[in-house]
Design an enzyme around this catalytic site. Structure first.
Site, mmCIF file in Angstrom:
data_model
loop_
_atom_site.group_PDB
_atom_site.id
_atom_site.type_symbol
_atom_site.label_atom_id
_atom_site.label_comp_id
_atom_site.label_asym_id
_atom_site.label_seq_id
_atom_site.Cartn_x
_atom_site.Cartn_y
_atom_site.Cartn_z
ATOM 1 N N LYS A 1 -57.803 112.320 14.542
ATOM 2 C CA LYS A 1 -57.719 112.675 12.978
ATOM 3 C C LYS A 1 -58.570 112.104 12.380
ATOM 4 O O LYS A 1 -59.440 112.825 11.506
ATOM 5 C CB LYS A 1 -56.759 112.834 12.348
ATOM 6 C CG LYS A 1 -55.579 113.986 12.914
ATOM 7 C CD LYS A 1 -54.399 114.385 12.070
ATOM 8 C CE LYS A 1 -53.760 115.480 12.532
ATOM 9 N NZ LYS A 1 -52.893 115.335 13.529
ATOM 10 N N GLU B 1 -54.063 118.073 2.184
ATOM 11 C CA GLU B 1 -52.645 118.477 2.428
ATOM 12 C C GLU B 1 -52.157 117.680 3.809
ATOM 13 O O GLU B 1 -52.808 117.335 4.597
ATOM 14 C CB GLU B 1 -52.506 120.087 2.779
ATOM 15 C CG GLU B 1 -52.428 120.449 4.505
ATOM 16 C CD GLU B 1 -53.762 120.276 4.839
ATOM 17 O OE1 GLU B 1 -54.884 119.954 4.260
ATOM 18 O OE2 GLU B 1 -53.831 119.642 6.008
ATOM 19 N N SER C 1 -54.550 112.412 22.533
ATOM 20 C CA SER C 1 -55.120 112.602 21.269
ATOM 21 C C SER C 1 -54.708 111.390 20.255
ATOM 22 O O SER C 1 -55.256 111.214 19.312
ATOM 23 C CB SER C 1 -54.752 113.807 20.468
ATOM 24 O OG SER C 1 -53.276 113.820 20.997
HETATM 25 C C1 LIG Z 1 -52.226 116.106 14.223
HETATM 26 C C2 LIG Z 1 -52.008 115.861 15.832
HETATM 27 C C3 LIG Z 1 -52.212 116.679 16.762
HETATM 28 C C4 LIG Z 1 -52.452 118.268 16.735
HETATM 29 O O1 LIG Z 1 -53.445 118.619 15.766
HETATM 30 P P1 LIG Z 1 -54.746 119.368 16.461
HETATM 31 O O2 LIG Z 1 -55.185 119.901 15.560
HETATM 32 O O3 LIG Z 1 -54.187 120.524 17.283
HETATM 33 O O4 LIG Z 1 -55.378 118.709 17.289
HETATM 34 C C5 LIG Z 1 -52.355 116.372 18.109
HETATM 35 N N1 LIG Z 1 -52.047 115.064 18.485
HETATM 36 C C6 LIG Z 1 -52.194 114.106 17.421
HETATM 37 C C7 LIG Z 1 -51.963 112.848 18.058
HETATM 38 C C8 LIG Z 1 -51.959 114.341 16.101
HETATM 39 O O5 LIG Z 1 -51.665 113.492 15.251
#
Ligand SMILES: *Cc1c(COP(=O)(O)O)cnc(C)c1O
Length: 394
Positions: free
Chosen positions: A87, A109, A376
C-alpha cells in the site's frame, strides 16, 4: 497507458455529482501531466528506493515448492517494504502528486487501517496535514492502527453513519473532498473508485510487476507460466498483472476471498459471484441486492472485505485475459501456517489467499513450470487474530 477515458470495456467511469466530477477532472489532468514528468518520476524513484526499500526481492521459495512437489514458486516480497505491504507504493505516489498540485491537506478513508497507516506515513514524510476517516466499528476493532496513525501525526475521525464501517468512511471522505477541494487531495487506497483513481493506483503499483518481470528474466531466463495475486479492491494484483498484460503466454490468476464458501452469503468474491452495478462512483462486478444496495461481505482478511472490485479486473475477466478463483478462510489459514513453517515468512492473511492458490496450482504442474505469487504484505498484523482462532479450537 491504456484506457485514459476511464473505461475498461463497460466497467469504470465516474458516476458522480457534477461538483465532484470537476474535482476529479483536475486530479486527472495533474496525474496525466506528472506521470510523464521527468522530475516527478525521478523523485518518485528516489523515495521508492531509499524510503520504501525497493527493489524488493523475487524470492525462489524452494522449501514451499518442494513441499508442494510440483512447479517452482517465486514470491514477490512486497512484505519487505517499509510499513510491511504494497500500500505504501500508492500512498507515496499520490501524496507526492498532491504536493506537486500545491495541496495543503490530505484526506483518506480506511477500513482495517492499513491504508490509513500508509497514508499517514507518507504525510509525515512529506510534512503535510493528514485526516483519516474510519468507521466507529472499525476503530474499535483496529485500535492499534488508530494509535499508529495518531503517532504518525494524523487525525482520525470516527464515522458514525450507516454500518459505521469502510463504505461509510468512503462516503465521508468524498463529502470532505467536494467541500474542501481547493486545498485538499483525497488519497484512495485501492484500484477502485471513480476515474482517474483506478489508473492512478495501477500506475503507482505497477512497479511490482515491472520489477518482477525483470527479476524472473534474470533468474530463469524466461517469463513465468503463471502470475498469481489476491484481489480485494485489486491494487496489488493489477500492479503485478499490468506489466505482463501483453505477454500472452503468461497466465494471470486473481484470487478472491471465498470466506466460509461461495455457496454461502459469507464471502467477498465480487467477480465470481457478483453482478454488474455501480458502487462508490464506478461500474464493476459487485455484491448488491436488487435495489443496488451493497450487501454485507465477509473474509477472514480485513483487507479483502470489499463488496466491489477494480474495473480493470472486471475487464480482464470479461475478456478472459485473467482467470479469477476463490480461496476460503480455512484454506488461507492453512497457507498462513504453511509458509511460516516452510520458509520462515509469516504472510498477511490477504496474501495467504494467493499463497494457498499458488500451492494448489504448483501441485498440478510439472517441475519445470514457474509461478510468481505476490506476497502483498507481512502477517505480524494478523498474528493475534490467528492466535485467537487457533486457541478457540483447542
Ligand atoms: C489491503 C491489502 C490487500 C488488498 O488490497 P488490494 O487493493 O486488493 O491489493 C492485500 N494484501 C494486503 C497485505 C493488504 O494490506
Amino acid at each position: 497507458m491504456k484506457n485514459q477515458d476511464g473505461y475498461f470495456g463497460e466497467f469504470g467511469g465516474a458516476y458522480v455529482q457534477e461538483d465532484l466530477g470537476k474535482v476529479l477532472k483536475d486530479v486527472e489532468r495533474a496525474f496525466l501531466y506528472y506521470i510523464k514528468d521527468e522530475d516527478f518520476l525521478r523523485e518518485l524513484e528516489y523515495y521508492q528506493k531509499d524510503y520504501i526499500g525497493r527493489a524488493n526481492p523475487l524470492y525462489y521459495a524452494k522449501n514451499l515448492s518442494e513441499n508442494a512437489g510440483g512447479a517452482k514458486i517465486y514470491l514477490k516480497r512486497e512484505d519487505l517494504n517499509h510499513t510491511g505491504a504494497h500500500k505504501i507504493n500508492n500512498a507515496i505516489g499520490q501524496v507526492l502528486l498532491a504536493k506537486k498540485m500545491g495541496k495543503k491537506r490530505i484526506i483518506a478513508e480506511t477500513g482495517a487501517g492499513q491504508h490509513g497507516v500508509a497514508t499517514a506515513t507518507a504525510c509525515a514524510l512529506f510534512d503535510i496535514e493528514c485526516t483519516v476517516y474510519m468507521g466507529e466499528v472499525d476503530m474499535k476493532r483496529q485500535s492499534l492502527n488508530v494509535f499508529r496513525m495518531e503517532l504518525l501525526g494524523a487525525k482520525v475521525i470516527p464515522v458514525t453513519k450507516g454500518r459505521k464501517t469502510l463504505k461509510d468512511a468512503v462516503d465521508a471522505a468524498l463529502d470532505d473532498f467536494v467541500k474542501n477541494s481547493e486545498d485538499t487531495f483525497y488519497v484512495l487506497g485501492s484500484a477502485v473508485g471513480p476515474h482517474p483513481y483506478p489508473i492512478m493506483v495501477r500506475e503507482f503499483q505497477s512497479v511490482i510487476g515491472e520489477e518482477a518481470r525483470k527479476q524472473i528474466l534474470e533468474k530463469e531466463g524466461r517469463l513465468p507460466d503463471y502470475i498469481v495475486a489476491c484481489v480485494g479492491g485489486g491494487s496489488n494484483a493489477i500492479g503485478l498483472f499490468n506489466p505482463f498484460y501483453d505477454d500472452k503466454q503468461v497466465k494471470i490468476v486473481g484470487v478472491e476471498p471465498a470466506g466460509l464458501g461461495l455457496d454461502t452469503n459469507e464471502h467477498a468474491s465480487s467477480i465470481s459471484k457478483g453482478t454488474t452495478g455501480i458502487i462508490h462512483g464506478f461500474k464493476c462486478y459487485t455484491i448488491q441486492d436488487k435495489n443496488g444496495d451493497d450487501l454485507p461481505v465477509h473474509s477472514i482478511a480485513a483487507g479483502l472485505d470489499y463488496p466491489g472490485v477494480g474495473p480493470e479486473h472486471c475487464y480482464y475477466k470479461k475478456t478472459s485475459r485473467a482467470e479469477y478463483v476463490a480461496i476460503t478462510d480455512e484454506e488461507a489459514l492453512e497457507a498462513f501456517s504453511l509458509l511460516s513453517r516452510t520458509e520462515g515468512i509469516i504472510p498477511a492473511l490477504e496474501s495467504s489467499h494467493a499463497i494457498a492458490y499458488g500451492v494448489k496450482l504448483a501441485k498440478k504442474l510439472p517441475k519445470d513450470k514457474v509461478i510468481i505469487v505476490n506476497l502483498s504484505g507481512r502477517g505480524d498484523k494478523d498474528a493475534i487474530q490467528v492466535k485467537e482462532i487457533f486457541n478457540s479450537r483447542r
